[in-house]
Design a protein around this motif. Structure first.
Motif, PDB file in Angstrom:
ATOM      1  N   ARG A   1      -6.480  29.034  48.222  1.00  0.00           N
ATOM      2  CA  ARG A   1      -5.276  28.595  48.943  1.00  0.00           C
ATOM      3  C   ARG A   1      -5.154  27.175  48.708  1.00  0.00           C
ATOM      4  O   ARG A   1      -6.163  26.513  49.046  1.00  0.00           O
ATOM      5  N   LEU A   2      -3.871  26.642  48.549  1.00  0.00           N
ATOM      6  CA  LEU A   2      -3.563  25.277  48.786  1.00  0.00           C
ATOM      7  C   LEU A   2      -3.643  24.791  50.255  1.00  0.00           C
ATOM      8  O   LEU A   2      -2.568  25.321  51.007  1.00  0.00           O
ATOM      9  N   ALA A   3      -4.516  23.926  50.506  1.00  0.00           N
ATOM     10  CA  ALA A   3      -4.848  23.500  51.984  1.00  0.00           C
ATOM     11  C   ALA A   3      -3.775  22.428  52.213  1.00  0.00           C
ATOM     12  O   ALA A   3      -3.315  22.132  53.294  1.00  0.00           O
ATOM     13  N   SER A   4      -3.830  21.448  51.297  1.00  0.00           N
ATOM     14  CA  SER A   4      -3.040  20.210  51.402  1.00  0.00           C
ATOM     15  C   SER A   4      -2.875  19.560  50.048  1.00  0.00           C
ATOM     16  O   SER A   4      -3.332  19.909  49.127  1.00  0.00           O
ATOM     17  N   GLY A   5      -1.904  18.575  50.041  1.00  0.00           N
ATOM     18  CA  GLY A   5      -1.836  17.826  48.899  1.00  0.00           C
ATOM     19  C   GLY A   5      -0.528  18.144  48.073  1.00  0.00           C
ATOM     20  O   GLY A   5       0.401  19.044  48.343  1.00  0.00           O
ATOM     21  N   THR A   6      -0.137  17.169  47.105  1.00  0.00           N
ATOM     22  CA  THR A   6       1.065  17.436  46.199  1.00  0.00           C
ATOM     23  C   THR A   6       0.785  17.350  44.767  1.00  0.00           C
ATOM     24  O   THR A   6       0.055  16.773  44.469  1.00  0.00           O
ATOM     25  N   VAL A   7       1.272  18.032  43.995  1.00  0.00           N
ATOM     26  CA  VAL A   7       1.527  17.914  42.517  1.00  0.00           C
ATOM     27  C   VAL A   7       3.297  17.746  42.192  1.00  0.00           C
ATOM     28  O   VAL A   7       3.842  18.658  42.677  1.00  0.00           O
ATOM     29  N   THR A   8       3.570  16.696  41.627  1.00  0.00           N
ATOM     30  CA  THR A   8       4.530  16.149  41.237  1.00  0.00           C
ATOM     31  C   THR A   8       4.776  16.058  39.579  1.00  0.00           C
ATOM     32  O   THR A   8       3.817  15.289  39.057  1.00  0.00           O
TER      33      THR A   8
ATOM     34  N   VAL B   1     -12.096  22.426  46.810  1.00  0.00           N
ATOM     35  CA  VAL B   1     -11.688  21.003  46.191  1.00  0.00           C
ATOM     36  C   VAL B   1     -11.144  20.172  47.251  1.00  0.00           C
ATOM     37  O   VAL B   1     -10.171  20.505  48.274  1.00  0.00           O
ATOM     38  N   ALA B   2     -11.750  19.021  47.169  1.00  0.00           N
ATOM     39  CA  ALA B   2     -10.906  18.037  48.504  1.00  0.00           C
ATOM     40  C   ALA B   2     -10.604  16.793  47.960  1.00  0.00           C
ATOM     41  O   ALA B   2     -11.144  16.133  47.526  1.00  0.00           O
ATOM     42  N   GLY B   3      -9.382  16.694  48.100  1.00  0.00           N
ATOM     43  CA  GLY B   3      -8.688  15.377  47.958  1.00  0.00           C
ATOM     44  C   GLY B   3      -8.768  14.705  46.630  1.00  0.00           C
ATOM     45  O   GLY B   3      -8.834  13.655  46.564  1.00  0.00           O
ATOM     46  N   VAL B   4      -8.392  15.477  45.671  1.00  0.00           N
ATOM     47  CA  VAL B   4      -8.297  14.762  44.372  1.00  0.00           C
ATOM     48  C   VAL B   4      -6.919  14.261  44.066  1.00  0.00           C
ATOM     49  O   VAL B   4      -5.795  14.682  44.382  1.00  0.00           O
ATOM     50  N   ASP B   5      -6.821  12.795  43.554  1.00  0.00           N
ATOM     51  CA  ASP B   5      -5.838  12.101  43.111  1.00  0.00           C
ATOM     52  C   ASP B   5      -5.869  11.615  41.808  1.00  0.00           C
ATOM     53  O   ASP B   5      -6.977  11.544  41.231  1.00  0.00           O
ATOM     54  N   LEU B   6      -4.893  12.063  40.918  1.00  0.00           N
ATOM     55  CA  LEU B   6      -4.821  11.638  39.425  1.00  0.00           C
ATOM     56  C   LEU B   6      -3.396  11.391  38.924  1.00  0.00           C
ATOM     57  O   LEU B   6      -2.394  11.812  39.974  1.00  0.00           O
ATOM     58  N   HIS B   7      -3.277  10.682  38.020  1.00  0.00           N
ATOM     59  CA  HIS B   7      -1.904  10.579  37.362  1.00  0.00           C
ATOM     60  C   HIS B   7      -1.940  10.236  35.723  1.00  0.00           C
ATOM     61  O   HIS B   7      -3.066  10.162  35.293  1.00  0.00           O
ATOM     62  N   VAL B   8      -1.100  11.085  35.141  1.00  0.00           N
ATOM     63  CA  VAL B   8      -1.388  11.472  33.689  1.00  0.00           C
ATOM     64  C   VAL B   8       0.092  10.944  33.273  1.00  0.00           C
ATOM     65  O   VAL B   8       1.152  11.652  33.663  1.00  0.00           O
ATOM     66  N   ASP B   9       0.222   9.916  32.326  1.00  0.00           N
ATOM     67  CA  ASP B   9       1.663   9.686  31.814  1.00  0.00           C
ATOM     68  C   ASP B   9       2.095  10.552  30.920  1.00  0.00           C
ATOM     69  O   ASP B   9       1.323  11.361  30.092  1.00  0.00           O
ATOM     70  N   PRO B  10       3.374  10.897  30.704  1.00  0.00           N
ATOM     71  CA  PRO B  10       3.886  11.546  29.770  1.00  0.00           C
ATOM     72  C   PRO B  10       3.429  11.578  28.242  1.00  0.00           C
ATOM     73  O   PRO B  10       3.181  10.312  28.042  1.00  0.00           O
TER      74      PRO B  10
ATOM     75  N   ARG C   1      -6.216  24.861  38.193  1.00  0.00           N
ATOM     76  CA  ARG C   1      -5.424  26.212  38.757  1.00  0.00           C
ATOM     77  C   ARG C   1      -4.496  25.425  39.732  1.00  0.00           C
ATOM     78  O   ARG C   1      -3.408  26.018  39.767  1.00  0.00           O
ATOM     79  N   GLY C   2      -4.873  24.510  40.925  1.00  0.00           N
ATOM     80  CA  GLY C   2      -4.026  24.234  41.817  1.00  0.00           C
ATOM     81  C   GLY C   2      -3.027  23.360  41.016  1.00  0.00           C
ATOM     82  O   GLY C   2      -1.679  23.396  41.510  1.00  0.00           O
ATOM     83  N   ILE C   3      -3.198  22.500  40.205  1.00  0.00           N
ATOM     84  CA  ILE C   3      -2.330  21.714  39.499  1.00  0.00           C
ATOM     85  C   ILE C   3      -1.183  22.776  38.720  1.00  0.00           C
ATOM     86  O   ILE C   3      -0.018  22.244  38.897  1.00  0.00           O
ATOM     87  N   ALA C   4      -1.814  23.657  38.033  1.00  0.00           N
ATOM     88  CA  ALA C   4      -0.729  24.350  37.148  1.00  0.00           C
ATOM     89  C   ALA C   4      -0.084  25.415  38.265  1.00  0.00           C
ATOM     90  O   ALA C   4       0.817  26.134  37.639  1.00  0.00           O
ATOM     91  N   GLY C   5      -0.280  25.462  39.401  1.00  0.00           N
ATOM     92  CA  GLY C   5       0.243  26.691  40.457  1.00  0.00           C
ATOM     93  C   GLY C   5      -0.318  27.913  40.328  1.00  0.00           C
ATOM     94  O   GLY C   5       0.333  28.917  40.540  1.00  0.00           O
ATOM     95  N   LEU C   6      -1.549  28.050  39.862  1.00  0.00           N
ATOM     96  CA  LEU C   6      -2.014  29.270  39.095  1.00  0.00           C
ATOM     97  C   LEU C   6      -3.035  29.943  40.475  1.00  0.00           C
ATOM     98  O   LEU C   6      -4.172  29.856  40.185  1.00  0.00           O
TER      99      LEU C   6
ATOM    100  N   THR D   1      -6.003  19.427  47.957  1.00  0.00           N
ATOM    101  CA  THR D   1      -7.031  20.366  48.459  1.00  0.00           C
ATOM    102  C   THR D   1      -6.860  21.586  48.425  1.00  0.00           C
ATOM    103  O   THR D   1      -6.167  22.303  48.964  1.00  0.00           O
ATOM    104  N   LEU D   2      -8.156  22.272  48.094  1.00  0.00           N
ATOM    105  CA  LEU D   2      -7.905  23.864  48.036  1.00  0.00           C
ATOM    106  C   LEU D   2      -9.033  24.526  48.881  1.00  0.00           C
ATOM    107  O   LEU D   2     -10.092  23.859  48.868  1.00  0.00           O
ATOM    108  N   ASP D   3      -8.747  25.571  49.580  1.00  0.00           N
ATOM    109  CA  ASP D   3      -9.601  26.423  50.251  1.00  0.00           C
ATOM    110  C   ASP D   3      -9.792  27.857  49.653  1.00  0.00           C
ATOM    111  O   ASP D   3      -8.779  28.211  49.090  1.00  0.00           O
ATOM    112  N   ALA D   4     -10.972  28.471  49.844  1.00  0.00           N
ATOM    113  CA  ALA D   4     -11.215  29.889  49.374  1.00  0.00           C
ATOM    114  C   ALA D   4     -12.020  30.537  50.371  1.00  0.00           C
ATOM    115  O   ALA D   4     -13.014  30.063  50.613  1.00  0.00           O
ATOM    116  N   GLY D   5     -11.498  31.683  50.835  1.00  0.00           N
ATOM    117  CA  GLY D   5     -12.367  32.543  51.623  1.00  0.00           C
ATOM    118  C   GLY D   5     -13.045  31.293  53.030  1.00  0.00           C
ATOM    119  O   GLY D   5     -14.084  31.489  53.389  1.00  0.00           O
ATOM    120  N   GLY D   6     -12.220  30.632  53.594  1.00  0.00           N
ATOM    121  CA  GLY D   6     -12.511  29.879  54.685  1.00  0.00           C
ATOM    122  C   GLY D   6     -13.496  28.502  54.492  1.00  0.00           C
ATOM    123  O   GLY D   6     -13.922  27.716  55.148  1.00  0.00           O
TER     124      GLY D   6
END
Length: 147
Positions: free
Chosen positions: A69-76, A30-39, A58-63, A21-26
């Protein structure tokens, strides 16, 4: 974007995104994206202009930079959490940035655009270029692979 469904992860780990979940200017952009990509797999994200594709990646790549702003969620990535700026965890993740001059035209069928490139770049005949486009679109979930 939030309708992407996570698949079962492989033992090699790969990329896991949970509730990104990403926020920008309040505003929530982006809200609640879930996905998986195998190697070894590639993922293409498509959607309407302004739907959050680039922001999600951008959120996934850490850019992420202000006002994003990353509001919540994880990228592993391969078991290491990577969304909060750990450069090592993001190695091997690539993003192809948008180039409006090279983007597909939403007013022209995608198959026609692919065929046009095949004709110009590969020198294919119109018939062969159309067949190439249909073959390339076959694995996609287009309603009609003739697009």
């Amino acid at each position: 974007m939030s309708d992407l469904q996570p698949r079962h992860p492989s033992p090699e780990r790969g990329l896991d995104v949970t509730a990104l979940t990403l926020d920008a200017g309040g505003r929530r952009v982006v809200a609640g994206v879930d996905l998986h990509v195998d190697p070894g797999e590639c993922l293409g994200i498509v959607g309407e202009s302004g739907s959050g594709k680039s922001l999600t990646l951008r959120g996934i790549a850490g850019l992420i930079s202000s006002p994003l702003r990353l509001a919540s969620g994880t990228v592993t990535i391969d078991g290491a959490e990577g969304a909060r700026g750990r450069r090592g965890a993001r190695e091997g993740v690539s993003m192809v940035f948008q180039d409006p001059a090279a983007a597909l035209d939403p007013l022209i069928r995608v198959g026609s655009q692919i065929a046009a490139v095949r004709r110009r770049v590969r020198g294919r005949t119109a018939v062969d270029a159309r067949r190439d486009a249909i073959d390339l679109l076959g694995p996609c979930t287009c309603q009609s692979p003739t697009c």
